[in-house]
Scaffold this active site. Structure first.
Site, PDB file in Angstrom:
ATOM      1  N   ALA A  87     -15.157  11.588   2.123  1.00 51.84           N
ATOM      2  CA  ALA A  87     -16.548  11.269   2.455  1.00 51.84           C
ATOM      3  C   ALA A  87     -16.675  10.723   3.884  1.00 51.84           C
ATOM      4  CB  ALA A  87     -17.096  10.276   1.438  1.00 51.84           C
ATOM      5  N   HIS A  88     -17.900  10.473   4.273  1.00 48.69           N
ATOM      6  CA  HIS A  88     -18.228  10.014   5.625  1.00 48.69           C
ATOM      7  C   HIS A  88     -17.550   8.686   5.961  1.00 48.69           C
ATOM      8  CE1 HIS A  88     -21.007   6.890   4.173  1.00 48.69           C
ATOM      9  NE2 HIS A  88     -21.239   7.739   3.194  1.00 48.69           N
TER      10      HIS A  88
END
Lengths: 346, 346, 346
Positions: free
Chosen positions: B240-241
């Site tokens: 994820a980010h």
């Protein structure tokens, strides 16, 4: 495309009851059907819908009796379910009847493309590739050098097949699936970094296999990763290097099988199941969703669930028992108090 | 391509025992080899196969003694395992030696393509992209504007790299992996709907990283999602980010790391592991398959498993103990009965 | 592109404090900012960074007081957070402002492409497709026959949409997502093999939905798989045939929903959650990561976790209780010994 009741009746060897010119352009369930849809009634449980459906045509059994007036056109046939299934298949064939070579596509001069092929725009067919007859290679697919495909193989848009892989007759691969990418093999070095172990094997997919969207099947380190005839694999499944999946085995979405494991025939896996590496799973084994399997299973046709996996009934009981734990602890505490008191008395 | 025993011996600085013209076109394990294959024997455990193998050529150690007649041609070398690994690598290099710009491809006039590049048909290279030397961009890849690639980067077919991302030297990305798609960030509004939080960061992948098929690595909201040098990431993994994955960390298939978590160096994750967001995981941590991690780990080099995660030994014990629960309850019941009886007696 | 402090102040209706010509080309968090970046300070907790940041410009509230000298240019506005969010959105719009039809692309003569469209190279738009205005179809996308897209739809590179699917206004689909591949439906035959059940339905995605990279949403067997308005779906999620996902529901990465389940509105799923088939999940339900859900949930707005799922608090307690099991067994053993002794005494 529209079809009239009389034409459908002719095709199904049935008889029309109502408007012989009633026209339909799609198929639907009897309870959801809109005007312009064709539906069917086979299960008596749903008879009520026959009198309220919006379908323009409903296929029913010859034996179907009416207990109220109907607003739709009926087609009576010997077996409504079989007749409807036949229509479903013909509808689907009609939707997927692509033919010819679209431009621009890339077909290496050395590639052999069989009869009645569809090669979509932006599809890539590499050196030495052999396609059987009636293959459908949709746009944006990539078939690497020396891949061999049997007859009636369908690769939906965006399928990637790495070099040297082999797909049998009637194989269907859905969009975004990757066949033959490198197995995950790295050898640790003294400094903590890794050397890549070259992955020079391939993937063999036997006939009548279907593979879902965005599923990944890695090539073998050496030798072959093999998917046996008739296996059905859902979306987003991971099949690691050197795995063998047995004939007619069914694997639901997001399950993963680690390197070199051998899955038997007619195995069924629920979604998100994980199988560790180098295991052997007996024929007919069934796994509940999210099961985690860390040892081989020798006894066939048993059902398992949980992480680590256990017999399905035990898994259900364990959940119940775990929930009773606080209560059990209270009972032990009470016993301890009583004993303490009794000892004091003595 | 075929190679004769005498040519291979020359390359490996070995000596032929048998037919110097014996020819091979592929590599295989000694127990699976077919005629036309080259194999090796390094582990004495497998010596039996030397006398039964179908391989046309087998590489053995100089020190290998024969206890029965062999039907294959031998090549004797100092270290059979190293010699075979060398051949594996050269075989692989040969398979992946693509060069040149195929047509039609799309290369923006402002893009810089280094020396000895391969750009496959239907590959797209955007505005301001910089490719180092010896990069291989296979067909159907997409490299968005302002992406920078180092030297010797390989993007297998169908890899997508969003704008502004940076890939270091010797990075390999397998088919269908998505680098730099938007992080999953939405701000709730009073009416229950969501506003999108713009994701304007990027992804930085350092040198010697390998990323598996259909893996997704999201761009940072601001700043960078970073994969440190030497990390190896398997298929269908979600990063994820704003995550940071440490150097030489290894992540098996279908694992997921939530936003802003920081994974240390030399961490090892089994398949289907889940790491919650905003956590820090110590160097050298090991996670068993399907572990669920909901808090940070500060002590390095420990092994964990289960959901929620616990020390690996506890996880194994917990499974055993849970199975003993019905028995434990029976014992408590018996104690209760005895106590009741004793009280009655009193 | 570079922007000067005075221009940004003009746009935000703010006032410059410092170098009106200070120039920036990117946005960053105040604690990570490098020279050439613009940042903001809204939360007093981070005030310390104002005096140490490397950002060239920082947006602050009009009310912000300084307790030490600053080395950066300030822009004072009424609400620094809102002002920065506005800049984020404009920055993003600038990055994603593609327009026009790139060549080579494939647009069927019967397809309707609305105003201000972007169609990237190697994108494929099939027969009878309808695109609304301001749609962005990035390179290597495939839109099959008879698909309908609303206005302002963005398909990032490599998205595949199968035939007959419908996407509403303002839908965004990230790279590698597959919309409308066949549902996983096979009917067992007496010999253990399977007949494919034709999948002739479609997928309907309502307005303001965002779908993550490599997510798969299968078409309905008949009827429609439906994603309701405002739902947000992360990467690598599996949505099976005939599922309905409610309005403003949020599904984190690698979760999977099995066939025909109906998920309510405003449901929130953590990562790697699994929902079995044919279930109904109440509005506002929340699932912790890796939850396994095997029955319907009727009570709205409750939080669940674990496999099989249980109330979130019970899940946390169960883990603690399971860890106490060896201790509990020891206590029972002690009780048994005491009782035995007492009985001997009697």
């Amino acid at each position: 495309m529209q079809f009239a009741a009389k034409d459908i009746a002719l095709m199904l060897n049935g008889t029309v009851e109502g408007d012989a010119l009633a026209a339909v352009s799609t198929l639907a369930k009897i309870e959801e059907a809109q005007p312009g849809s064709l539906s069917f009634l086979a299960n008596p449980k749903y008879e009520q819908y026959l009198y309220t459906t919006n379908a323009s045509i409903v296929i029913v059994n010859n034996s179907q009796q009416l207990t109220a007036p109907v607003n739709t056109t009926l087609i009576r046939v010997e077996n409504a379910y079989s007749a409807f299934t036949l229509l479903l298949e013909q509808y689907n064939t009609l939707k997927l009847n692509k033919k010819g070579i679209e431009q621009p596509s890339f077909i290496h001069p050395s590639a052999q493309v069989g009869e009645d092929a569809y090669v979509g725009a932006f599809a890539y067919i590499g050196q030495g590739v052999k396609l059987g007859n009636n293959c459908k290679i949709y746009p944006n697919c990539y078939i690497a050098d020396n891949v061999t495909l049997g007859n009636n193989v369908t690769l939906f848009p965006g399928v990637i097949v790495y070099f040297d892989c082999v797909l049998g007759n009637n194989v269907t691969i859905h969009s975004g699936a990757i066949i033959g990418s490198d197995g995950f093999g790295f050898a640790p070095k003294p400094d903590g970094s890794y050397d890549k172990i070259p992955q020079i094997g391939n993937v063999i997919i036997e006939e009548n296999v279907e593979v879902g969207s965005n599923t990944t099947i890695d090539r073998a380190t050496m030798g072959s990763t093999v998917i046996r005839a008739g296996a059905k694999i859902d979306n987003l499944v991971q099949i690691a290097h050197n795995v063998e999946v047995g004939s007619n085995t069914v694997i639901a979405a997001q399950s993963g099988i680690s390197g070199s494991s051998k899955i038997g025939e007619r195995v069924m896996m629920g979604g998100q199941v994980g199988i560790a590496g180098h295991l052997t799973i007996a024929d007919g084994t069934q796994f509940g969703a999210q099961a985690g399997v860390n040892s081989s299973i020798k006894e066939p046709n048993k059902k398992w669930s949980g992480t680590p996996y256990q017999p399905f009934q035990d898994f259900l009981r364990a959940a119940v028992n775990t929930r009773k734990l606080p209560d059990l602890e209270k009972r032990v505490k009470e016993l301890e108090n009583i004993i303490k008191e009794m000892k004091n008395v003595q």
